[in-house]
Design an enzyme around this catalytic site. Structure first.
Site, PDB file in Angstrom:
ATOM      1  N   TYR A 132      58.624 -23.281  -0.611  1.00 25.63           N
ATOM      2  CA  TYR A 132      58.704 -22.885   0.804  1.00 25.63           C
ATOM      3  C   TYR A 132      60.146 -22.480   1.119  1.00 25.63           C
ATOM      4  O   TYR A 132      61.046 -23.317   1.162  1.00 25.63           O
ATOM      5  CB  TYR A 132      58.270 -24.016   1.735  1.00 25.63           C
ATOM      6  CG  TYR A 132      56.860 -24.530   1.523  1.00 25.63           C
ATOM      7  CD1 TYR A 132      55.879 -23.756   0.906  1.00 25.63           C
ATOM      8  CD2 TYR A 132      56.499 -25.805   1.954  1.00 25.63           C
ATOM      9  CE1 TYR A 132      54.585 -24.248   0.722  1.00 25.63           C
ATOM     10  CE2 TYR A 132      55.206 -26.296   1.785  1.00 25.63           C
ATOM     11  CZ  TYR A 132      54.265 -25.519   1.165  1.00 25.63           C
ATOM     12  OH  TYR A 132      52.990 -26.011   0.991  1.00 25.63           O
TER      13      TYR A 132
ATOM     14  N   HIS B  27      51.852 -28.065  -7.480  1.00 25.42           N
ATOM     15  CA  HIS B  27      51.420 -27.203  -6.368  1.00 25.42           C
ATOM     16  C   HIS B  27      50.190 -26.379  -6.738  1.00 25.42           C
ATOM     17  O   HIS B  27      49.303 -26.170  -5.918  1.00 25.42           O
ATOM     18  CB  HIS B  27      52.594 -26.314  -5.940  1.00 25.42           C
ATOM     19  CG  HIS B  27      52.539 -25.871  -4.528  1.00 25.42           C
ATOM     20  ND1 HIS B  27      53.652 -25.627  -3.772  1.00 25.42           N
ATOM     21  CD2 HIS B  27      51.495 -25.592  -3.716  1.00 25.42           C
ATOM     22  CE1 HIS B  27      53.290 -25.233  -2.564  1.00 25.42           C
ATOM     23  NE2 HIS B  27      51.987 -25.195  -2.510  1.00 25.42           N
TER      24      HIS B  27
ATOM     25  N   SER C 233      46.503 -27.163   6.002  1.00 26.21           N
ATOM     26  CA  SER C 233      46.022 -26.165   6.983  1.00 26.21           C
ATOM     27  C   SER C 233      44.846 -26.721   7.803  1.00 26.21           C
ATOM     28  O   SER C 233      43.826 -26.041   7.967  1.00 26.21           O
ATOM     29  CB  SER C 233      45.646 -24.849   6.300  1.00 26.21           C
ATOM     30  OG  SER C 233      46.750 -24.306   5.601  1.00 26.21           O
ATOM     31  N   PRO C 234      44.981 -27.938   8.344  1.00 24.95           N
ATOM     32  CA  PRO C 234      43.851 -28.553   9.060  1.00 24.95           C
ATOM     33  C   PRO C 234      43.539 -27.852  10.378  1.00 24.95           C
ATOM     34  O   PRO C 234      42.465 -28.057  10.941  1.00 24.95           O
ATOM     35  CB  PRO C 234      44.332 -29.992   9.302  1.00 24.95           C
ATOM     36  CG  PRO C 234      45.821 -29.868   9.355  1.00 24.95           C
ATOM     37  CD  PRO C 234      46.172 -28.811   8.345  1.00 24.95           C
ATOM     38  N   LEU C 235      44.491 -27.046  10.859  1.00 21.84           N
ATOM     39  CA  LEU C 235      44.255 -26.254  12.081  1.00 21.84           C
ATOM     40  C   LEU C 235      43.835 -24.824  11.730  1.00 21.84           C
ATOM     41  O   LEU C 235      43.886 -23.937  12.581  1.00 21.84           O
ATOM     42  CB  LEU C 235      45.529 -26.223  12.942  1.00 21.84           C
ATOM     43  CG  LEU C 235      45.998 -27.588  13.465  1.00 21.84           C
ATOM     44  CD1 LEU C 235      47.395 -27.478  14.069  1.00 21.84           C
ATOM     45  CD2 LEU C 235      45.014 -28.135  14.501  1.00 21.84           C
ATOM     46  N   GLY C 236      43.424 -24.625  10.479  1.00 23.49           N
ATOM     47  CA  GLY C 236      43.028 -23.274  10.079  1.00 23.49           C
ATOM     48  C   GLY C 236      44.165 -22.281  10.254  1.00 23.49           C
ATOM     49  O   GLY C 236      43.954 -21.152  10.673  1.00 23.49           O
TER      50      GLY C 236
ATOM     51  N   GLY D  20      46.347 -22.240  12.372  1.00 19.43           N
ATOM     52  CA  GLY D  20      46.507 -21.933  13.804  1.00 19.43           C
ATOM     53  C   GLY D  20      45.227 -21.433  14.450  1.00 19.43           C
ATOM     54  O   GLY D  20      45.042 -21.580  15.663  1.00 19.43           O
TER      55      GLY D  20
HETATM   56  N1  LIG Z   1      49.139 -27.230  -1.065  1.00 19.71           N
HETATM   57  C1  LIG Z   1      49.064 -26.009  -0.623  1.00 19.71           C
HETATM   58  O1  LIG Z   1      48.813 -25.068  -1.347  1.00 19.71           O
HETATM   59  C2  LIG Z   1      49.328 -25.751   0.847  1.00 19.71           C
HETATM   60  C3  LIG Z   1      48.961 -24.505   1.412  1.00 19.71           C
HETATM   61  C4  LIG Z   1      49.198 -24.319   2.779  1.00 19.71           C
HETATM   62  C5  LIG Z   1      49.780 -25.331   3.530  1.00 19.71           C
HETATM   63  N2  LIG Z   1      50.139 -26.505   2.941  1.00 19.71           N
HETATM   64  C6  LIG Z   1      50.759 -27.600   3.713  1.00 19.71           C
HETATM   65  O2  LIG Z   1      49.970 -27.866   4.858  1.00 19.71           O
HETATM   66  C7  LIG Z   1      50.779 -27.800   6.029  1.00 19.71           C
HETATM   67  C8  LIG Z   1      49.959 -27.346   7.218  1.00 19.71           C
HETATM   68  O3  LIG Z   1      49.275 -26.141   6.946  1.00 19.71           O
HETATM   69  P1  LIG Z   1      49.608 -24.756   7.690  1.00 19.71           P
HETATM   70  O4  LIG Z   1      50.948 -24.828   8.288  1.00 19.71           O
HETATM   71  O5  LIG Z   1      49.270 -23.712   6.702  1.00 19.71           O
HETATM   72  O6  LIG Z   1      48.477 -24.633   8.787  1.00 19.71           O
HETATM   73  P2  LIG Z   1      48.003 -25.468  10.073  1.00 19.71           P
HETATM   74  O7  LIG Z   1      48.693 -26.756  10.150  1.00 19.71           O
HETATM   75  O8  LIG Z   1      46.525 -25.426  10.014  1.00 19.71           O
HETATM   76  O9  LIG Z   1      48.468 -24.502  11.258  1.00 19.71           O
HETATM   77  C9  LIG Z   1      49.799 -24.195  11.491  1.00 19.71           C
HETATM   78  C10 LIG Z   1      49.855 -23.077  12.503  1.00 19.71           C
HETATM   79  O10 LIG Z   1      49.292 -23.517  13.738  1.00 19.71           O
HETATM   80  C11 LIG Z   1      50.246 -23.447  14.786  1.00 19.71           C
HETATM   81  N3  LIG Z   1      50.062 -24.688  15.580  1.00 19.71           N
HETATM   82  C12 LIG Z   1      50.337 -25.954  15.179  1.00 19.71           C
HETATM   83  N4  LIG Z   1      49.991 -26.825  16.147  1.00 19.71           N
HETATM   84  C13 LIG Z   1      49.495 -26.099  17.171  1.00 19.71           C
HETATM   85  C14 LIG Z   1      48.974 -26.438  18.441  1.00 19.71           C
HETATM   86  N5  LIG Z   1      48.873 -27.705  18.833  1.00 19.71           N
HETATM   87  N6  LIG Z   1      48.561 -25.427  19.259  1.00 19.71           N
HETATM   88  C15 LIG Z   1      48.626 -24.119  18.865  1.00 19.71           C
HETATM   89  N7  LIG Z   1      49.101 -23.755  17.658  1.00 19.71           N
HETATM   90  C16 LIG Z   1      49.542 -24.732  16.817  1.00 19.71           C
HETATM   91  C17 LIG Z   1      51.585 -23.342  14.120  1.00 19.71           C
HETATM   92  O11 LIG Z   1      52.488 -22.552  14.885  1.00 19.71           O
HETATM   93  P3  LIG Z   1      53.929 -23.120  15.365  1.00 19.71           P
HETATM   94  O12 LIG Z   1      54.653 -23.560  14.140  1.00 19.71           O
HETATM   95  O13 LIG Z   1      54.534 -21.926  16.010  1.00 19.71           O
HETATM   96  O14 LIG Z   1      53.628 -24.234  16.305  1.00 19.71           O
HETATM   97  C18 LIG Z   1      51.241 -22.601  12.820  1.00 19.71           C
HETATM   98  O15 LIG Z   1      51.185 -21.210  13.043  1.00 19.71           O
HETATM   99  C19 LIG Z   1      51.898 -26.851   5.623  1.00 19.71           C
HETATM  100  O16 LIG Z   1      53.025 -27.005   6.465  1.00 19.71           O
HETATM  101  C20 LIG Z   1      52.154 -27.265   4.202  1.00 19.71           C
HETATM  102  O17 LIG Z   1      52.968 -28.419   4.175  1.00 19.71           O
HETATM  103  C21 LIG Z   1      49.912 -26.720   1.613  1.00 19.71           C
END
Ligand SMILES: NC(=O)c1ccc[n+]([C@@H]2O[C@H](COP(=O)([O-])OP(=O)(O)OC[C@H]3O[C@@H](n4cnc5c(N)ncnc54)[C@H](OP(=O)(O)O)[C@@H]3O)[C@@H](O)[C@H]2O)c1
Length: 313
Positions: free
Chosen positions: A56, A123, A202-205, A207
């Site tokens: 990252y 990873h 990515s539990p919020l899909g 975003g």
């Molecule tokens: N192992 C893997 O291959 C892998 C792949 C992907 C992700 N991950 C890990 O999983 C973590 C989370 O996944 P992710 O970041 O992909 O997706 P996510 O948590 O599903 O969603 C993040 C997105 O949602 C927005 N968001 C967060 N809270 C919100 C709320 N309450 N209301 C409206 N929008 C909101 C964020 O924007 P803002 O930041 O602008 O708030 C960002 O754009 C990553 O940070 C990473 O550590 C791991």
């Protein structure tokens, strides 16, 4: 926040994913000072599972986390990952070469300012390297005291078993959310049976499930432009999922994102979602989802959601 356990260690039931703070999403919105505040407030709120990776940035995310947790190491459970390298901005490929993994771990320790990593996750499995060689190199890092526990990301149950034959798997980190439910069929039950934490990424899909996305209006370099589900014309077809989530949220005076997170917690007591945000108000909203208890009617309605249109990657 409520707690869950990883290898017997108590962590906040909701963790924090730091990827989007310096990589992949909306580069122009990057604000390291505010993100560091988010990480510190998260710890104050009991969000102790902090997730990052060397890819990252690359590297900037671990530097940010290292800076934010300085002096607070005893309060956090640091989860980082190795075995992916960036090939073009925002795009990465696996590298499971044992020498690369050993060097990566050293780099992660240095950037995070730690003597030992709480959890080190491969990873991605590298198809060009025999898995046992990559995993064996990580097991050696435990033996040499650089790492406390090992995890895998995006794997099936066969792979977990192959790993277990060499060294215990403490956690599996894979995508899990209301629009990505595949792993509930096999990997989550396997983890439950073997006392392996399932870290829901990515539990919020990404975003989408928060209901704040009506179409792909992201910056051109936002990683979401490369995902099938975020293509214009596809994204819109999944808005019905969000409408149903919104209906359930309204009944609880909650937000759609909170319902999405509460659903992951309801999948199994071994699941720890790691939503990502770089905004304090969203952090607070996400953390409060741990107190939202969905009814059996809610869960039935959510399991009847239509299948998601479009692949994940
Ligand atoms: N192992 C893997 O291959 C892998 C792949 C992907 C992700 N991950 C890990 O999983 C973590 C989370 O996944 P992710 O970041 O992909 O997706 P996510 O948590 O599903 O969603 C993040 C997105 O949602 C927005 N968001 C967060 N809270 C919100 C709320 N309450 N209301 C409206 N929008 C909101 C964020 O924007 P803002 O930041 O602008 O708030 C960002 O754009 C990553 O940070 C990473 O550590 C791991």
């Amino acid at each position: 926040v409520k707690t869950r356990t990883v290898d017997g260690v108590e962590v906040g039931a909701i963790g924090l994913g730091c990827m989007g703070m310096t990589w992949a999403y909306q580069p122009s919105e990057r604000d390291d000072a505010r993100s560091a505040e988010v990480i510190r407030e998260a710890i104050d709120l009991g969000v102790t599972f902090i997730d990052t990776s060397d890819v990252y940035g690359p590297f900037t995310n671990e530097e940010l986390v290292g800076h934010a947790i300085a002096g607070r190491h005893d309060e956090v459970f640091v989860s980082t990952k190795g075995g992916m390298v960036e090939i073009s901005p925002g795009e990465a490929r696996p590298n499971g070469d044992p020498d690369h993994l050993r060097r990566s771990c050293e780099g992660s320790l240095q950037r995070l300012g730690l003597d030992v990593l709480d959890l080190y996750t491969l990873h991605r499995v590298d198809p060009a390297v025999p898995f046992e060689e990559s995993w064996g190199a990580l097991a050696d890092l435990v033996t040499s005291g650089k790492v406390r526990r090992l995890g895998l990301s995006e794997v099936d149950t066969d792979l977990i078993q192959r790993a277990q034959a060499i060294h215990p798997v403490t956690a599996v980190q894979s995508e899990l959310s209301l629009w990505t439910r595949e792993f509930t069929a096999d990997v989550v039950p396997y983890c439950d049976a073997h006392d392996i934490a399932f870290i829901a990424y990515s539990p919020l899909g990404r975003g989408f499930l928060t209901g704040t996305v009506q179409g792909n209006t992201y910056e051109p370099t936002d990683r979401r432009w490369s995902y099938p589900r975020f293509q214009p014309g596809v994204l819109e077809q999944n808005l019905g999922i969000v409408e149903e989530v919104r209906r359930i949220a309204a009944a609880h005076d909650a937000t759609p994102g909170q319902v999405a997170l509460a659903w992951t917690l309801a999948v199994s007591p071994n699941v720890i979602p790691i939503p990502g945000t770089k905004r304090p108000e969203r952090l607070r909203e996400n953390v409060a989802a741990a107190d939202l208890i969905l009814t059996s009617d809610d869960l039935a309605a959510l399991s009847a959601l239509p299948d998601t249109v479009g692949d994940r990657y």
